[in-house]
Design a protein around this motif. Structure first.
Motif, PDB file in Angstrom:
ATOM      1  N   LEU A 160       4.757   3.699   1.334  1.00  0.00           N
ATOM      2  CA  LEU A 160       5.543   2.867   2.247  1.00  0.00           C
ATOM      3  C   LEU A 160       5.616   1.429   1.756  1.00  0.00           C
ATOM      4  O   LEU A 160       6.669   0.787   1.836  1.00  0.00           O
ATOM      5  N   ALA A 161       4.506   0.922   1.220  1.00  0.00           N
ATOM      6  CA  ALA A 161       4.502  -0.446   0.703  1.00  0.00           C
ATOM      7  C   ALA A 161       5.445  -0.577  -0.485  1.00  0.00           C
ATOM      8  O   ALA A 161       6.131  -1.588  -0.647  1.00  0.00           O
ATOM      9  N   GLY A 165       7.678  -3.122   1.043  1.00  0.00           N
ATOM     10  CA  GLY A 165       7.021  -4.405   0.824  1.00  0.00           C
ATOM     11  C   GLY A 165       6.023  -4.744   1.911  1.00  0.00           C
ATOM     12  O   GLY A 165       5.526  -5.872   1.971  1.00  0.00           O
ATOM     13  N   ILE A 166       5.689  -3.774   2.770  1.00  0.00           N
ATOM     14  CA  ILE A 166       4.734  -4.004   3.869  1.00  0.00           C
ATOM     15  C   ILE A 166       3.507  -3.129   3.645  1.00  0.00           C
ATOM     16  O   ILE A 166       3.601  -1.906   3.545  1.00  0.00           O
ATOM     17  N   ARG A 167       2.356  -3.760   3.560  1.00  0.00           N
ATOM     18  CA  ARG A 167       1.112  -3.020   3.347  1.00  0.00           C
ATOM     19  C   ARG A 167       0.510  -2.566   4.675  1.00  0.00           C
ATOM     20  O   ARG A 167       0.730  -3.171   5.724  1.00  0.00           O
ATOM     21  N   ASP A 168      -0.282  -1.507   4.585  1.00  0.00           N
ATOM     22  CA  ASP A 168      -1.144  -1.054   5.684  1.00  0.00           C
ATOM     23  C   ASP A 168      -0.378  -0.779   6.976  1.00  0.00           C
ATOM     24  O   ASP A 168      -0.812  -1.168   8.066  1.00  0.00           O
ATOM     25  N   MET A 169       0.771  -0.108   6.880  1.00  0.00           N
ATOM     26  CA  MET A 169       1.461   0.328   8.092  1.00  0.00           C
ATOM     27  C   MET A 169       0.599   1.362   8.813  1.00  0.00           C
ATOM     28  O   MET A 169      -0.180   2.085   8.194  1.00  0.00           O
ATOM     29  N   GLU A 170       0.719   1.423  10.120  1.00  0.00           N
ATOM     30  CA  GLU A 170      -0.124   2.309  10.929  1.00  0.00           C
ATOM     31  C   GLU A 170       0.289   3.763  10.740  1.00  0.00           C
ATOM     32  O   GLU A 170       1.440   4.136  11.004  1.00  0.00           O
ATOM     33  N   VAL A 171      -0.640   4.595  10.258  1.00  0.00           N
ATOM     34  CA  VAL A 171      -0.351   5.996   9.939  1.00  0.00           C
ATOM     35  C   VAL A 171      -1.445   6.882  10.520  1.00  0.00           C
ATOM     36  O   VAL A 171      -2.633   6.571  10.417  1.00  0.00           O
ATOM     37  N   GLU A 172      -1.032   7.997  11.123  1.00  0.00           N
ATOM     38  CA  GLU A 172      -1.970   9.011  11.596  1.00  0.00           C
ATOM     39  C   GLU A 172      -1.535  10.362  11.040  1.00  0.00           C
ATOM     40  O   GLU A 172      -0.340  10.666  10.981  1.00  0.00           O
ATOM     41  N   ILE A 180       4.107   7.833  11.607  1.00  0.00           N
ATOM     42  CA  ILE A 180       4.184   6.501  11.017  1.00  0.00           C
ATOM     43  C   ILE A 180       4.810   5.554  12.019  1.00  0.00           C
ATOM     44  O   ILE A 180       5.950   5.755  12.456  1.00  0.00           O
ATOM     45  N   ASN A 181       4.045   4.547  12.425  1.00  0.00           N
ATOM     46  CA  ASN A 181       4.567   3.547  13.355  1.00  0.00           C
ATOM     47  C   ASN A 181       5.333   2.492  12.552  1.00  0.00           C
ATOM     48  O   ASN A 181       4.742   1.738  11.777  1.00  0.00           O
TER      49      ASN A 181
END
Length: 247
Positions: A160-161, A165-172, A180-181
């Motif tokens: 996803l990053a 370009g966004i790190r540490d997106m909320e994933v379960e 994926i939020n």
């Protein structure tokens, strides 16, 4: 363990032309030093899937068989880097087509919405190269395989990053289903709208997931951008042949 196609790895690299000039790097300080820093870029290493086309072909091939912790250098010819230069994208025009008549070789120009570089000036005729600055170049990559990713959440966050370009997106993850939020800012991001299907496809193929749920939340406080006004042109224009480009 040797790196194989389909492995998720964290990769740091610096790309150079044959004369030593740096054109790309994951090192933020080096990017600033070389004046190629992109404030919207993501530095500190990319998570890529080996063999998935996330890097140029020559580098992708060189990763196979290495191990986590490996560092080295590879020289890559144009056909396995950014492609050969296309002679059809080199054109000679009258100097009157340019707003600035004081032109010289190496000068970037824009003509009829197309960006190129002046390669030659003879009298009142100017040769403009619309190829990507990387086309036709042999390049060298110094790279290090920082780690082989094993954790599924880390794999998804890294992919996803790479695309957002966004790190540490909320994933379960549970029972082969990834939730994926998606941050509000991405909901209307054109880059994300074009990439999300590819992200899901790669997760199905390389991470063994059977379902990907993209959860987009809007709140009353969130600013929703107004729809763009359609562009109206006085008369139809023929499409120009796109030139190759890189980020």
């Amino acid at each position: 363990m040797a790196i194989q196609k389909g492995d998720f790895i964290k990769l740091n690299y610096t790309g150079r032309f044959e004369d030593g000039r740096i054109f790309d790097t994951t090192d933020e300080e080096l990017a600033k030093q070389e004046e190629i820093f992109n404030p919207r870029g993501l530095y500190g290493g990319d998570v890529v899937i080996v063999g998935a086309g996330h890097t140029i072909e020559g580098l992708d091939e060189d990763l196979e068989g290495k191990e986590a912790g490996y560092s080295g250098t590879v020289s890559i010819p144009p056909e396995k880097a950014f492609g050969p230069s296309n002679p059809k994208l080199v054109e000679t025009v009258s100097i009157t087509k340019l707003p600035d008549r004081n032109v010289h070789p190496g000068m970037p120009v824009e003509i009829d919405g197309r960006r190129g570089v002046v390669s030659r000036v003879i009298g009142r005729r100017v040769t403009v190269d619309y190829n990507s600055p990387l086309a036709g170049k042999t390049v060298t990559y110094e790279y290090a395989i920082e780690k082989l990713l094993e954790d599924d959440v880390e794999k998804i966050q890294g992919l996803l990053a790479l695309y957002t370009g966004i790190r540490d997106m909320e994933v379960e993850i549970a029972d082969g289903v990834a939730k994926i939020n998606v941050p509000t800012g991405l909901t209307f991001n054109q880059r994300w709208l074009m990439a999300k299907n590819r992200v899901a496809s790669e997760l199905f193929k390389y991470a063994g997931l059977k379902e990907v749920q993209l959860i987009e939340k809007l709140t009353a406080e969130a600013e929703v951008p107004a729809p763009a006004e359609p562009e109206v042109k006085a008369e139809p224009e023929a499409e120009e042949e796109p030139s190759e480009s890189q980020e």
